[in-house]
Design an enzyme around this catalytic site. Structure first.
Site, PDB file in Angstrom:
ATOM      1  N   TYR A 164       0.837  -1.210   0.000  1.00  0.00           N
ATOM      2  CA  TYR A 164       0.000   0.000   0.000  1.00  0.00           C
ATOM      3  C   TYR A 164       0.871   1.260   0.000  1.00  0.00           C
ATOM      4  O   TYR A 164       0.638   2.209  -0.755  1.00  0.00           O
ATOM      5  CB  TYR A 164      -0.880  -0.083   1.249  1.00  0.00           C
ATOM      6  N   LYS A 168       1.092   4.222  -2.720  1.00  0.00           N
ATOM      7  CA  LYS A 168       0.642   5.565  -2.330  1.00  0.00           C
ATOM      8  C   LYS A 168       1.716   6.625  -2.563  1.00  0.00           C
ATOM      9  O   LYS A 168       1.400   7.738  -2.994  1.00  0.00           O
ATOM     10  CB  LYS A 168       0.193   5.555  -0.870  1.00  0.00           C
TER      11      LYS A 168
HETATM   12  P1  NAI Z   1     -13.347   2.473   1.417  1.00  0.00           P
HETATM   13  O1  NAI Z   1     -12.909   1.050   1.465  1.00  0.00           O
HETATM   14  O2  NAI Z   1     -14.610   2.859   2.080  1.00  0.00           O
HETATM   15  O3  NAI Z   1     -13.421   3.001  -0.091  1.00  0.00           O
HETATM   16  C1  NAI Z   1     -12.694   2.466  -1.146  1.00  0.00           C
HETATM   17  C2  NAI Z   1     -13.666   2.174  -2.280  1.00  0.00           C
HETATM   18  O4  NAI Z   1     -12.929   1.761  -3.445  1.00  0.00           O
HETATM   19  C3  NAI Z   1     -14.635   1.033  -1.946  1.00  0.00           C
HETATM   20  O5  NAI Z   1     -15.979   1.491  -2.069  1.00  0.00           O
HETATM   21  C4  NAI Z   1     -14.302  -0.052  -2.970  1.00  0.00           C
HETATM   22  O6  NAI Z   1     -15.417  -0.812  -3.401  1.00  0.00           O
HETATM   23  C5  NAI Z   1     -13.693   0.769  -4.104  1.00  0.00           C
HETATM   24  N1  NAI Z   1     -12.816  -0.027  -4.974  1.00  0.00           N
HETATM   25  C6  NAI Z   1     -11.885  -0.936  -4.593  1.00  0.00           C
HETATM   26  N2  NAI Z   1     -11.308  -1.478  -5.670  1.00  0.00           N
HETATM   27  C7  NAI Z   1     -11.883  -0.896  -6.762  1.00  0.00           C
HETATM   28  C8  NAI Z   1     -11.681  -1.024  -8.155  1.00  0.00           C
HETATM   29  N3  NAI Z   1     -10.775  -1.902  -8.654  1.00  0.00           N
HETATM   30  N4  NAI Z   1     -12.411  -0.268  -9.000  1.00  0.00           N
HETATM   31  C9  NAI Z   1     -13.331   0.623  -8.503  1.00  0.00           C
HETATM   32  N5  NAI Z   1     -13.566   0.771  -7.181  1.00  0.00           N
HETATM   33  C10 NAI Z   1     -12.835   0.034  -6.326  1.00  0.00           C
HETATM   34  O7  NAI Z   1     -12.117   3.289   2.044  1.00  0.00           O
HETATM   35  P2  NAI Z   1     -11.844   4.862   2.225  1.00  0.00           P
HETATM   36  O8  NAI Z   1     -11.234   5.009   3.558  1.00  0.00           O
HETATM   37  O9  NAI Z   1     -13.001   5.672   1.850  1.00  0.00           O
HETATM   38  O10 NAI Z   1     -10.648   5.080   1.171  1.00  0.00           O
HETATM   39  C11 NAI Z   1     -10.703   5.941   0.065  1.00  0.00           C
HETATM   40  C12 NAI Z   1      -9.272   6.229  -0.376  1.00  0.00           C
HETATM   41  O11 NAI Z   1      -8.587   6.953   0.653  1.00  0.00           O
HETATM   42  C13 NAI Z   1      -8.443   4.991  -0.639  1.00  0.00           C
HETATM   43  O12 NAI Z   1      -7.599   5.205  -1.742  1.00  0.00           O
HETATM   44  C14 NAI Z   1      -7.631   4.858   0.621  1.00  0.00           C
HETATM   45  O13 NAI Z   1      -6.442   4.136   0.411  1.00  0.00           O
HETATM   46  C15 NAI Z   1      -7.382   6.314   0.944  1.00  0.00           C
HETATM   47  N6  NAI Z   1      -7.001   6.567   2.323  1.00  0.00           N
HETATM   48  C16 NAI Z   1      -7.909   6.449   3.326  1.00  0.00           C
HETATM   49  C17 NAI Z   1      -7.509   6.723   4.623  1.00  0.00           C
HETATM   50  C18 NAI Z   1      -8.458   6.695   5.750  1.00  0.00           C
HETATM   51  O14 NAI Z   1      -8.054   7.101   6.854  1.00  0.00           O
HETATM   52  N7  NAI Z   1      -9.685   6.233   5.556  1.00  0.00           N
HETATM   53  C19 NAI Z   1      -6.113   7.058   4.948  1.00  0.00           C
HETATM   54  C20 NAI Z   1      -5.268   7.218   3.809  1.00  0.00           C
HETATM   55  C21 NAI Z   1      -5.705   6.952   2.553  1.00  0.00           C
END
Ligand code: NAI
Length: 299
Positions: A164, A168
């Site tokens: 990851y 990132k």
């Molecule tokens: P989340 O798991 O709720 O959202 C990620 C979404 O991406 C999910 O709805 C999933 O179905 C979708 N997804 C996964 N693979 C996919 C694909 N191949 N094609 C299309 N959609 C796909 O998690 P969250 O926390 O909302 O994360 C959003 C972004 O923020 C991610 O990139 C995560 O790595 C990043 N992030 C989040 C942090 C946090 O504190 N929540 C911290 C740092 C980064």
């Protein structure tokens, strides 16, 4: 002045939940037509659901316009088709938020190469695919705002997230070249490092913190970074209403010659090499070479 997105079209990947959903809803509230992309997978990237459709329903319920896209960011052809359909329907794409993501955490010792590749594929290649798919459209219309989603893991490291973190920091790197290539066509590219209570972080946040780190508190940074007056090449940290900027810097360093131009010389001068007095934030890679030339010229 109120920041609005009237007559603009935004694609948000991974917008079926968490941060992406929050971005999509607020973009729609502020006038954008939104493509809600999400494959609807579990946190580790397995399975599939209609998460995107539910968010489209939410957008419509608040009086906005949205369409669902169930394509995977890992499949370039699906992303190209998504952009083509969006352009046919709404005439362009002005904003892309690369947000889709998965986790397969394990210490590097236990991590299978396939899990390394998969996580890099979704985050880094996935964002490159979507960006490539919108790039010509944005160049042709002389307008584009693109947001990459990095993470504190990528910028600073975190035990158990080698795959990851590599992806990132790669996204911050992608920003740094694309902002240069996009500048003459008014394409601005930024990186966000969010901290939010979502299913991605539900195991690491205590319950009280989970509430404070509501995804809605990240939205202001994300929307500013894709707005008309956005900066470019910024790396912005955002969580619980706190907003920060992060930089890749270069120290002034020291020129070694003669007997010092040896590993022992580097060891002996380590304190001077790493001294942060007068460090710079290069705006492109060539500034490193320029700073070396300046040292050769005795500056
Ligand atoms: P989340 O798991 O709720 O959202 C990620 C979404 O991406 C999910 O709805 C999933 O179905 C979708 N997804 C996964 N693979 C996919 C694909 N191949 N094609 C299309 N959609 C796909 O998690 P969250 O926390 O909302 O994360 C959003 C972004 O923020 C991610 O990139 C995560 O790595 C990043 N992030 C989040 C942090 C946090 O504190 N929540 C911290 C740092 C980064």
């Amino acid at each position: 002045m109120t920041i609005r997105f009237d007559n603009q079209v935004a694609i948000v990947t991974g917008a079926g939940g968490g941060l992406g959903r929050a971005y999509a809803l607020e973009l729609a509230r502020r006038g954008a037509k939104v493509v809600v992309n999400d494959l609807g997978v579990a946190r580790d990237g397995t399975g599939q659901s209609d998460a995107a459709l539910k968010v489209v329903d939410e957008v419509v319920a608040l009086g906005g316009e949205a369409i669902a896209n169930g394509g995977s960011v890992t499949d370039y052809d699906q992303m190209a088709a998504m952009v083509a359909e969006t352009c046919d329907r709404w005439g362009g794409v002005h904003i892309l938020i690369n947000n889709a993501g998965v986790l397969r955490d394990k210490s590097f010792a236990k991590m299978e190469p396939a899990d390394f590749r998969f996580v890099v594929d979704v985050h880094l290649n996935g964002s490159a695919h979507c960006t490539k798919a919108v790039w010509e459209t944005m160049r042709a219309q002389n307008y584009g705002r693109i947001l990459m989603t990095a993470s504190s893991t990528g910028l600073f490291g975190n035990f158990g997230q080698a795959n990851y973190g590599a992806a990132k920091l790669g996204l911050a790197g992608l920003t740094k070249t694309l902002y240069l290539e996009g500048a003459k066509n008014n394409i601005r590219v930024n990186t966000i490092a969010p901290v939010a209570g979502t299913r991605m972080t539900e195991d690491i946040f205590p319950e009280a913190a989970f509430d404070a780190f509501n995804p809605d508190a990240v939205v202001p940074a994300a929307l500013y970074l894709v707005s008309q007056d956005a900066p470019t090449n910024a790396i912005v940290g955002a969580g619980a209403g706190v907003f920060q900027a992060s930089y890749v810097t270069l120290t002034r360093g020291i020129r070694l010659a003669g007997e010092d131009l040896t590993p022992e010389g580097v060891a002996a001068h380590w304190a001077a090499i790493t001294d942060r007095t007068g460090e710079i934030v290069p705006q492109s890679g060539s500034e490193q070479a320029q700073s070396i030339f300046a040292r050769l010229a005795g500056n």
